[in-house]
Design a protein around this motif. Sequence first.
Motif, PDB file in Angstrom:
ATOM      1  N   THR A  30      -2.616  36.347  32.069  1.00  0.00           N
ATOM      2  CA  THR A  30      -1.748  37.537  32.126  1.00  0.00           C
ATOM      3  C   THR A  30      -1.830  38.344  30.839  1.00  0.00           C
ATOM      4  OG1 THR A  30      -0.226  36.363  33.606  1.00  0.00           O
ATOM      5  CG2 THR A  30       0.607  38.339  32.505  1.00  0.00           C
ATOM      6  N   ILE A  31      -1.810  37.666  29.705  1.00  0.00           N
ATOM      7  CA  ILE A  31      -1.915  38.372  28.426  1.00  0.00           C
ATOM      8  C   ILE A  31      -3.262  39.080  28.325  1.00  0.00           C
ATOM      9  CG2 ILE A  31      -2.046  38.101  25.919  1.00  0.00           C
ATOM     10  CD1 ILE A  31      -0.087  35.757  26.178  1.00  0.00           C
ATOM     11  N   ALA A  32      -4.352  38.383  28.683  1.00  0.00           N
ATOM     12  CA  ALA A  32      -5.693  38.980  28.593  1.00  0.00           C
ATOM     13  C   ALA A  32      -5.813  40.200  29.494  1.00  0.00           C
ATOM     14  CB  ALA A  32      -6.747  37.940  28.953  1.00  0.00           C
ATOM     15  N   ALA A  33      -5.129  40.180  30.633  1.00  0.00           N
ATOM     16  CA  ALA A  33      -5.191  41.321  31.556  1.00  0.00           C
ATOM     17  C   ALA A  33      -4.380  42.507  31.044  1.00  0.00           C
ATOM     18  CB  ALA A  33      -4.681  40.907  32.935  1.00  0.00           C
ATOM     19  N   GLU A  34      -3.280  42.245  30.351  1.00  0.00           N
ATOM     20  CA  GLU A  34      -2.391  43.329  29.932  1.00  0.00           C
ATOM     21  C   GLU A  34      -2.605  43.785  28.490  1.00  0.00           C
ATOM     22  OE1 GLU A  34       1.666  43.133  31.038  1.00  0.00           O
ATOM     23  OE2 GLU A  34       1.292  41.905  32.823  1.00  0.00           O
ATOM     24  N   VAL A  35      -3.297  42.976  27.718  1.00  0.00           N
ATOM     25  CA  VAL A  35      -3.652  43.372  26.339  1.00  0.00           C
ATOM     26  C   VAL A  35      -5.181  43.379  26.286  1.00  0.00           C
ATOM     27  CG1 VAL A  35      -3.350  42.876  23.887  1.00  0.00           C
ATOM     28  CG2 VAL A  35      -1.563  42.218  25.504  1.00  0.00           C
ATOM     29  N   PRO A  36      -5.809  44.511  26.642  1.00  0.00           N
ATOM     30  CA  PRO A  36      -7.261  44.541  26.865  1.00  0.00           C
ATOM     31  C   PRO A  36      -8.109  44.077  25.689  1.00  0.00           C
ATOM     32  CG  PRO A  36      -6.215  46.544  27.667  1.00  0.00           C
ATOM     33  CD  PRO A  36      -5.172  45.801  26.906  1.00  0.00           C
ATOM     34  N   ASP A  37      -7.615  44.231  24.464  1.00  0.00           N
ATOM     35  CA  ASP A  37      -8.441  43.889  23.308  1.00  0.00           C
ATOM     36  C   ASP A  37      -8.402  42.400  22.959  1.00  0.00           C
ATOM     37  OD1 ASP A  37      -9.179  46.503  23.073  1.00  0.00           O
ATOM     38  OD2 ASP A  37      -7.607  47.002  21.651  1.00  0.00           O
ATOM     39  N   ASP A  80      -9.399  34.128  13.272  1.00  0.00           N
ATOM     40  CA  ASP A  80     -10.522  34.512  14.121  1.00  0.00           C
ATOM     41  C   ASP A  80     -10.402  35.973  14.553  1.00  0.00           C
ATOM     42  OD1 ASP A  80     -12.923  33.836  15.599  1.00  0.00           O
ATOM     43  OD2 ASP A  80     -11.704  33.950  17.401  1.00  0.00           O
ATOM     44  N   VAL A  81      -9.191  36.397  14.881  1.00  0.00           N
ATOM     45  CA  VAL A  81      -8.955  37.801  15.247  1.00  0.00           C
ATOM     46  C   VAL A  81      -9.350  38.721  14.093  1.00  0.00           C
ATOM     47  CG1 VAL A  81      -7.161  39.504  15.802  1.00  0.00           C
ATOM     48  CG2 VAL A  81      -7.165  37.272  16.935  1.00  0.00           C
ATOM     49  N   ALA A  82      -8.987  38.334  12.883  1.00  0.00           N
ATOM     50  CA  ALA A  82      -9.352  39.142  11.707  1.00  0.00           C
ATOM     51  C   ALA A  82     -10.863  39.151  11.508  1.00  0.00           C
ATOM     52  CB  ALA A  82      -8.660  38.593  10.463  1.00  0.00           C
ATOM     53  N   ALA A  86     -10.618  42.790  15.076  1.00  0.00           N
ATOM     54  CA  ALA A  86      -9.574  43.319  15.954  1.00  0.00           C
ATOM     55  C   ALA A  86      -8.338  43.686  15.132  1.00  0.00           C
ATOM     56  CB  ALA A  86      -9.216  42.290  17.020  1.00  0.00           C
ATOM     57  N   ASP A  87      -7.564  44.623  15.650  1.00  0.00           N
ATOM     58  CA  ASP A  87      -6.387  45.106  14.925  1.00  0.00           C
ATOM     59  C   ASP A  87      -5.251  44.093  15.023  1.00  0.00           C
ATOM     60  OD1 ASP A  87      -5.367  47.745  13.629  1.00  0.00           O
ATOM     61  OD2 ASP A  87      -3.734  47.079  14.924  1.00  0.00           O
ATOM     62  N   LEU A  88      -4.403  44.055  13.996  1.00  0.00           N
ATOM     63  CA  LEU A  88      -3.263  43.150  13.988  1.00  0.00           C
ATOM     64  C   LEU A  88      -2.347  43.390  15.180  1.00  0.00           C
ATOM     65  CD1 LEU A  88      -1.453  41.008  12.631  1.00  0.00           C
ATOM     66  CD2 LEU A  88      -0.469  42.855  11.241  1.00  0.00           C
ATOM     67  N   SER A  89      -2.267  44.636  15.636  1.00  0.00           N
ATOM     68  CA  SER A  89      -1.397  44.952  16.771  1.00  0.00           C
ATOM     69  C   SER A  89      -1.796  44.169  18.020  1.00  0.00           C
ATOM     70  CB  SER A  89      -1.422  46.452  17.064  1.00  0.00           C
ATOM     71  OG  SER A  89      -2.724  46.860  17.469  1.00  0.00           O
ATOM     72  N   VAL A  90      -3.071  43.851  18.159  1.00  0.00           N
ATOM     73  CA  VAL A  90      -3.530  43.050  19.296  1.00  0.00           C
ATOM     74  C   VAL A  90      -2.857  41.679  19.267  1.00  0.00           C
ATOM     75  CG1 VAL A  90      -5.534  41.927  20.343  1.00  0.00           C
ATOM     76  CG2 VAL A  90      -5.729  44.254  19.440  1.00  0.00           C
ATOM     77  N   LEU A  91      -2.842  41.064  18.105  1.00  0.00           N
ATOM     78  CA  LEU A  91      -2.236  39.746  17.941  1.00  0.00           C
ATOM     79  C   LEU A  91      -0.739  39.798  18.232  1.00  0.00           C
ATOM     80  CD1 LEU A  91      -3.039  36.860  16.965  1.00  0.00           C
ATOM     81  CD2 LEU A  91      -2.353  37.575  14.680  1.00  0.00           C
ATOM     82  N   ASP A 148      -4.471  37.594   5.260  1.00  0.00           N
ATOM     83  CA  ASP A 148      -5.197  36.850   4.240  1.00  0.00           C
ATOM     84  C   ASP A 148      -6.686  36.805   4.559  1.00  0.00           C
ATOM     85  OD1 ASP A 148      -5.312  34.887   1.934  1.00  0.00           O
ATOM     86  OD2 ASP A 148      -6.063  33.624   3.548  1.00  0.00           O
ATOM     87  N   GLU A 149      -7.008  36.525   5.822  1.00  0.00           N
ATOM     88  CA  GLU A 149      -8.423  36.466   6.226  1.00  0.00           C
ATOM     89  C   GLU A 149      -9.070  37.841   6.148  1.00  0.00           C
ATOM     90  OE1 GLU A 149     -12.000  34.748   7.503  1.00  0.00           O
ATOM     91  OE2 GLU A 149     -10.131  33.853   6.774  1.00  0.00           O
ATOM     92  N   LEU A 150      -8.323  38.862   6.564  1.00  0.00           N
ATOM     93  CA  LEU A 150      -8.872  40.219   6.534  1.00  0.00           C
ATOM     94  C   LEU A 150      -9.160  40.656   5.104  1.00  0.00           C
ATOM     95  CD1 LEU A 150      -9.548  42.578   8.441  1.00  0.00           C
ATOM     96  CD2 LEU A 150      -7.284  43.500   7.940  1.00  0.00           C
ATOM     97  N   ALA A 151      -8.249  40.361   4.204  1.00  0.00           N
ATOM     98  CA  ALA A 151      -8.459  40.734   2.800  1.00  0.00           C
ATOM     99  C   ALA A 151      -9.653  39.988   2.221  1.00  0.00           C
ATOM    100  CB  ALA A 151      -7.199  40.429   1.994  1.00  0.00           C
ATOM    101  N   ARG A 152      -9.778  38.715   2.590  1.00  0.00           N
ATOM    102  CA  ARG A 152     -10.892  37.913   2.076  1.00  0.00           C
ATOM    103  C   ARG A 152     -12.236  38.426   2.564  1.00  0.00           C
ATOM    104  NH1 ARG A 152     -14.006  33.591   3.353  1.00  0.00           N
ATOM    105  NH2 ARG A 152     -13.222  33.512   5.484  1.00  0.00           N
TER     106      ARG A 152
END
Length: 391
Positions: A30-37, A80-82, A86-91, A148-152
Amino acid sequence: MQTATVDIIRDAATALEASLDTLVDNISRTIAAEVPDVLDDDSYRASNRANLSLKLAILRRGDDLTIPHAPHDALLYARDVARRGADLSVLLRAYDLGHRLFWSEWTRQCAARTTDPAVLNELYDVSARFLFGYFDAVPAAVTDAYRDELARRTDTGEARRAEAVCGVLGGLVGDVRPIERELGYPLAGTPHVALICDDTAAAARTALLRAGRAVASPTLVVRAEAQALWAWFATDDLAAVERALAGHEPLRHATLALGEAGHGVDGFRESHREAQFALRHGRGAQRLVRYRDLGAASLLASDPRRAARFAERELGALAATDDATSRIRATVRVYLQENGSQAATARRLGVHVNTVAYRLRRAEQLLGRRLTDRRFDLEAALLLHARQHDR
């Protein structure tokens, strides 16, 4: 807290734990269907399972609903998302929807176990304080892990990957095995289809990764220039790549340029060069630009190596240099020059019309298509081949 409330919380949590696999699958889909990213992969599902397992384990205690630390798999998924850009808003959207889906299922389980309004009110109050406290604590922790991961990686990771790819494309790398480990993508001994996307947004990157997953192919996406993403799919099924790219909203306004399938490190380079050529010469014509559709234009590039490759690809088995195939090829050239007249072709070649008919049928067998398909490209390929071989 009433004893009845504690017992119902424990019973409901135990029941949901018994069907955890189904709960994880339903919420994940359900999440994958409604949050496309959201990229529906093993890491994503492991995070969902870890969060659900932890909630239920605490609820099963019944009377000690302490807000926990974020589960390890949830932190790994945030990183992994970072890493995939992908944008933080996705998470955060995924967590918000997951929380609402679990709350709906949890209240349904509670309501099925009592009709006493006082007990039900206490159930909802106790559950809400715990679950909303969980929603405050855990997303905050995964947000910190993401940042933290994104900054690294922002400072070194993407630049290092882009530098490694450019080294391979420029022929500056001998042993590609360390580069394969750096990129997490196979280079030697595998097929490649290259793509260039003139949109660098995180949503576009995610869509390309989703396309690779649909093809069941290792996929590499890097931002090696300011206005474009470079991607490779480790497959030789160009049609499957095209199908996988269709329908992704983040790519709807981007130009996507596709090279032909190539093999090994040389194919990795050549397919990318073809994608670059397609982007330069096909931009604005359509959303998806294929190098193979620019065959005639490629002859104008004054690149003998590229022109030779175009001729070999276009002719396929008809490019063989044995005497029989050479006669068939010459017959096709005359036939096209004579505007498809078998009789005129027979007169020019001094052979029987039945011989011409046989050679034309054989030519179509060797080509794998009709002679009238992509006629201009076929004539150009025949001309190039004649200049190189039939002298």
